[in-house]
Design a protein around this motif. Structure first.
Motif, short mmCIF file in Angstrom:
data_model
loop_
_atom_site.label_atom_id
_atom_site.label_comp_id
_atom_site.label_asym_id
_atom_site.label_seq_id
_atom_site.Cartn_x
_atom_site.Cartn_y
_atom_site.Cartn_z
N ARG A 297 0.85 -1.21 0.00
CA ARG A 297 0.00 0.00 0.00
C ARG A 297 0.88 1.25 0.00
N TRP A 390 -5.00 9.20 1.14
CA TRP A 390 -5.76 8.07 0.60
C TRP A 390 -7.25 8.27 0.80
N ARG A 401 -5.17 -0.01 -3.10
CA ARG A 401 -3.98 -0.78 -2.73
C ARG A 401 -2.67 -0.10 -3.13
N ALA A 402 -2.68 0.80 -4.10
CA ALA A 402 -1.44 1.43 -4.53
C ALA A 402 -1.76 2.67 -5.35
#
Length: 611
Positions: A297, A390, A401-402
């Motif tokens: 992450r 985020w 997730r990224a």
């Protein structure tokens, strides 16, 4: 804007001996301000754990209270308060009312943290000051909404802020504390995050540095260095790219200029302290760091020259890891409304609708293309919230997730590119920051798969017939255009970069035209056609010298420059020729090779031993 309940990072509250950890100076200040009912103002350098301390301490010491986090640098005027038409319940008429953002009505006692408060624009500054002075916003009393504390945090450095507070009527309403890295609990949290490593030698090394170096190697940056070390990556990837240049760990001299660059020395000492290597490079760096981002992450920044294929490789790698396409945004054409839009909600608050791709239970990854070319400041402000917190408009993006940001450097081939600047506080938000070279992108294989023999021709020309400067001008994107123009019978020069006034990129195309016309050349195909004669040449060279001769160098260069798909296609020929090359040349095929290339060459070498 996020709330404490939405954070996921686990923090430790005990020392290694199991005893309760001693409160830091900042934690004690937070408790005192809550007891006194005073607005607290905290100034400290970037990356020392100011915000993280609020999240961890409020959750631990005040479990019945939530933390509402407002990143002021990323706010637009309509995020906090907006006038909207609503129907009056008494008269049934439409009237204007001030709607406050829904995060300020969490339904329980809350502490309001306004981060980067000096980086907000003028309109936002006025709203923030009303909150700080009176604990109100427009017609709304924050105490009535459940607010039990208000704090403002920032870094006073003029390189990172857009304002200074000089109004005495305002300054007289707050309790202010200046802190350093020693006033937060970052050591305790890093020690917990990187177990079973013993980080005490790292902390001692950090403490031994001068104040100027400690500011550059902030706790946040040290965290990123350790994260890259744990993945086996070069530790320098944890250092940010500020205005396109890697941060240098160098003390300023008496004249203000940077002194000796101590980056390699300090990073090597950190690696030795935790017992890991600090490699200069790794094979297939882009794919490896994108996969690590999905596992851990991370937010990653990739910087490379235009046209080398970095964005397509990132999207392909994310697609393979997620099993679905990543979200993709090109910043020059991304508006705020492409991300979210404020709307009145039935409870009388201001809510935000997120763009459909950000919702849903599916795993997500985001590609921010042309990251340093945003369309406008408002869009970039929303982007910064996503990359830093985020979240979007105060709502956490579920199952994200990224995030991979892709950008060009400020200068390329001696020419300035139209990209924006950043400051060190923004740059340190990326866990890994890579400078990508064209050789790091396996675009050649893609060209071969799509264009076959024509791709082999242009790649042979690109590798053997032009110099390094010419290869810098002829990107993989340009190579594809040259192939398409050749197939249409059009002049190849039109496919190169046009510089204006009838001038094209200074790269001679005569050799490529000759190759397309069938001029005799030596490549892997030619070696395969006459492998017997080349074996005779290599045996003759080996008999004259253990280091081989000119023919040995020609074969070696062709094999070293060949793509993996070409080597596999001519495997039998490669085995016959490699067995006749000097050992020192054979060994170079494994140096810096990707895992797939190393596997191929290992199998070839085993075959040569059986012959």
């Amino acid at each position: 804007m996020t709330t404490q309940a939405e954070t996921t990072e686990a923090e430790t509250t005990t020392t290694e001996g199991g005893k309760p950890a001693e409160a830091s100076r900042l934690e004690s200040f937070i408790d005192a301000m809550l007891d006194m009912g005073q607005t607290g103002q905290i100034f400290g350098e970037h990356g020392i754990g100011k915000t993280a301390t609020f999240f961890s301490h409020i959750a631990r010491a005040h479990p019945d209270t939530t933390l509402v986090y407002v990143p002021a640098a990323n706010l637009t005027p309509d995020d906090l308060l907006v006038n909207a038409p609503v129907r009056d319940p008494r008269t049934g008429e439409l009237v204007l009312r001030q709607l406050v953002m829904s995060q300020l009505r969490p339904g329980r006692p809350f502490v309001l943290l306004i981060d980067d408060s000096l980086q907000a624009g003028d309109t936002i500054q006025s709203q923030l000051m009303q909150i700080a002075c009176n604990w109100s916003l427009g017609e709304h009393d924050l105490r009535a909404l459940g607010c039990v504390g208000v704090f403002l945090t920032d870094n006073e450095s003029l390189t990172e802020t857009s304002a200074r507070r000089g109004d005495l009527a305002l300054l007289d309403r707050m309790v202010t504390m200046r802190i350093t890295a020693n006033d937060t609990s970052w050591r305790r949290h890093l020690a917990a995050r990187y177990r079973p490593w013993d980080l005490r030698p790292v902390f001692s090394l950090w403490a031994s540095l001068s104040p100027a170096l400690r500011e550059l190697l902030s706790p946040r940056t040290l965290d990123h260095v350790l994260a890259n070390a744990r993945e086996g990556f070069p530790l320098r990837w944890g250092l940010p790219l500020v205005d396109g240049e890697r941060l240098r760990l160098a003390e300023p001299g008496p004249d203000g200029r940077p002194g000796p660059n101590r980056t390699a020395e300090i990073l090597d000492r950190i690696a030795a302290s935790i017992g890991v290597a600090n490699p200069a490079t790794i094979a297939d760096p882009v794919r490896q760091v994108v996969r690590a981002a999905l596992r851990n992450r991370w937010t990653v920044l990739l910087q490379g020259p235009p046209g080398c294929g970095k964005t397509e490789l990132v999207r392909e790698t994310l697609r393979d890891g997620l099993g679905r396409d990543p979200l993709y945004f090109s910043l020059p054409v991304t508006n705020v409304e492409d991300l979210c839009a404020p709307i009145p909600s039935p409870d009388g608050t201001l809510d935000n609708l997120l763009a459909a791709p950000f919702t849903g239970p599916e795993p997500k990854a985001i590609v921010w293309d042309e990251y340093n070319r945003p369309k406008d400041r408002a869009a970039f402000a929303k982007l910064m919230e996503v990359t830093q917190e985020w979240s979007l408009a105060g709502r956490r993006i579920e199952h994200l997730r990224a995030q991979i940001a892709v950008q060009n450097p400020p200068y390329h081939l001696g020419r300035k590119l139209l990209v924006s600047r950043n400051n060190i506080a923004q740059a340190t938000r990326f866990t890994a920051s890579l400078t990508v070279e064209p050789e790091d992108i396996p675009a050649n294989e893609w060209l071969l798969a799509k264009y076959g023999r024509d791709a082999e021709t242009v790649l042979e020309w690109w590798k053997h017939d032009i110099d390094d400067e010419g290869r810098a001008w002829i990107t993989k994107r340009t190579l594809e255009r040259l192939i398409k123009l050749h197939r249409k019978g059009l002049p190849l020069e039109m496919g190169t970069v046009y510089l204006g006034d009838g001038e094209y990129a200074p790269v001679p195309l005569t050799a490529l035209i000759d190759r397309f016309k069938g001029r005799p050349v030596t490549g892997l195909r030619e070696l395969a056609r006459d492998v017997g004669a080349w074996e005779t040449r290599l045996r003759r060279a080996a008999a004259l010298s253990d280091e081989g001769g000119d023919d040995s160098d020609v074969v070696h260069q062709i094999l070293a420059n060949a793509e993996l798909s070409q080597l596999k296609r001519h495997r039998a020929v490669v085995i016959r020729l490699v067995s006749l090359l000097p050992a020192k040349l054979r060994a170079t095929y494994l140096v810096g090779a990707s895992e797939r290339q190393q596997r191929y060459w290992s199998e070839v070498f085993m075959e040569t031993r059986r012959r």
